[in-house]
Design an enzyme around this catalytic site. Structure first.
Site, PDB file in Angstrom:
ATOM      1  N   ASN A   9       0.858  -1.185   0.000  1.00 29.57           N
ATOM      2  CA  ASN A   9       0.000   0.000   0.000  1.00 29.57           C
ATOM      3  C   ASN A   9       0.898   1.241   0.000  1.00 29.57           C
ATOM      4  OD1 ASN A   9      -1.814   2.055   0.528  1.00 29.57           O
ATOM      5  ND2 ASN A   9      -2.254   1.407   2.630  1.00 29.57           N
ATOM      6  N   HIS A 102      -9.376   1.192   5.072  1.00 27.79           N
ATOM      7  CA  HIS A 102      -8.091   1.431   5.732  1.00 27.79           C
ATOM      8  C   HIS A 102      -8.296   2.403   6.895  1.00 27.79           C
ATOM      9  CE1 HIS A 102      -4.032   2.796   6.497  1.00 27.79           C
ATOM     10  NE2 HIS A 102      -3.636   1.659   5.957  1.00 27.79           N
ATOM     11  N   GLU A 104      -6.717   4.879   7.848  1.00 25.46           N
ATOM     12  CA  GLU A 104      -6.574   6.306   7.499  1.00 25.46           C
ATOM     13  C   GLU A 104      -7.849   6.840   6.846  1.00 25.46           C
ATOM     14  OE1 GLU A 104      -2.895   5.762   5.375  1.00 25.46           O
ATOM     15  OE2 GLU A 104      -1.972   5.230   7.286  1.00 25.46           O
ATOM     16  N   GLU A 174      -5.292  -4.823  10.692  1.00 25.58           N
ATOM     17  CA  GLU A 174      -4.276  -3.793  10.869  1.00 25.58           C
ATOM     18  C   GLU A 174      -4.541  -3.021  12.164  1.00 25.58           C
ATOM     19  OE1 GLU A 174      -2.343  -2.683   6.874  1.00 25.58           O
ATOM     20  OE2 GLU A 174      -4.064  -1.388   7.140  1.00 25.58           O
ATOM     21  N   SER A 220       3.525  -1.883  10.427  1.00 22.95           N
ATOM     22  CA  SER A 220       4.976  -1.962  10.666  1.00 22.95           C
ATOM     23  C   SER A 220       5.553  -3.345  10.356  1.00 22.95           C
ATOM     24  CB  SER A 220       5.303  -1.546  12.104  1.00 22.95           C
ATOM     25  OG  SER A 220       4.938  -0.183  12.295  1.00 22.95           O
TER      26      SER A 220
END
Ligand code: PGA
Length: 257
Positions: A9, A102, A104, A174, A220
């Site tokens: 991504n 996602h 964000e 995530e 990460s």
């Protein structure tokens, strides 16, 4: 057959020139290591910005197992939504996947579960595989409600799908506290949540479907920790942000599958 997947991504990074260099380098490396493209059950997915989607799709079209994803799509197929991109356009640009939900998008752009459910529907209607992201914030983990949070995200945005449609989805766990922080979930934390998600899938869709759906870890993940994260039985690969922007690092992650 359950696929092992590494998806990069890029977020809002990379010009087309930089992207072209990266993609060419990775596919050359894949072709050198695997004479005929990737093995049957492997997938590598590039998720570049929209401006590079079409060119990226052309670049990967001759490499078996390598695909392209958009990072987002709108829930409508067309219309007066200035600045948005539809699933129809993404499919026409040659992509086969789209990242939906996602963190964000959820936090910065205030996308909620109901809106994400509409995006999932539109993506599937247009033959795109959703890569559906879920995950808890640090506060939610500290409050010990992380399983409830992830369950609600899946129930409200994905589990309305009938059997034949859920099969086309990829799920990415995530944890928000791990994204871009350098602090990845431990292999035990990842496996625990992935097993929980697979169990939810099993209860709703049965064993055959639940064991066929790929569940990726994101947050990460890098060349150092990918192998131990992917070594868990319910972790089928990764959704990679920062570490997907360098060909050598991304390749190291791919080779950890
Ligand atoms: P990161 O991002 O690998 O840079 O933590 C992952 C993601 O946001 O998908």
């Amino acid at each position: 057959m359950r696929k092992k997947i590494v998806a990069g991504n890029w977020k809002m990074n990379m010009t087309s020139d930089e992207g072209r260099r990266l993609v060419k380098s990775v596919i050359m490396d894949i072709k050198e290591r695997f004479s005929n493209g990737l093995p049957e059950d492997y997938r590598v997915i590039f998720a570049p910005p929209f401006t590079f989607l079409e060119e990226c799709s052309k670049l990967v079209s001759n490499t078996k197992g390598v695909y392209v994803a958009a990072q987002n799509c709108h829930s409508a197929e067309k219309g007066a939504f200035t600045g948005e991109i539809s699933a129809v356009m993404i499919k026409a640009a040659g992509a086969d996947y789209v990242i939906i939900g996602h963190s964000e998008r959820r936090t910065i752009f205030a996308e909620n579960n109901a809106f994400l459910a509409q995006k999932v529907n539109t993506a599937i209607k247009n033959n795109l595989h959703p890569i559906f992201c879920c995950g808890e914030s640090l506060k939610e983990r500290e409050e010990n409600i992380h399983f409830n949070v992830v369950e609600t995200q899946l129930q409200e945005s994905l589990f309305h799908l009938p059997d034949h449609q859920i099969k086309s989805c990829v799920i990415a766990y995530e944890p928000v506290w791990a994204i871009g922080t350098g602090l990845n979930a431990s292999p035990e934390q990842a496996q625990e949540m992935h097993a929980f998600i697979r169990n939810l899938l099993m209860k709703k869709y049965g064993k055959a479907i639940s064991s066929d759906i790929s569940i990726l870890y994101g947050g990460s993940c890098n060349g150092e920790n990918a192998r131990v994260l992917f070594g868990n039985s319910d972790v089928d690969g990764g959704l990679i942000g920062g570490a997907s922007l360098k060909a050598v690092e991304f390749m190291r992650i791919i080779m950890s599958l």
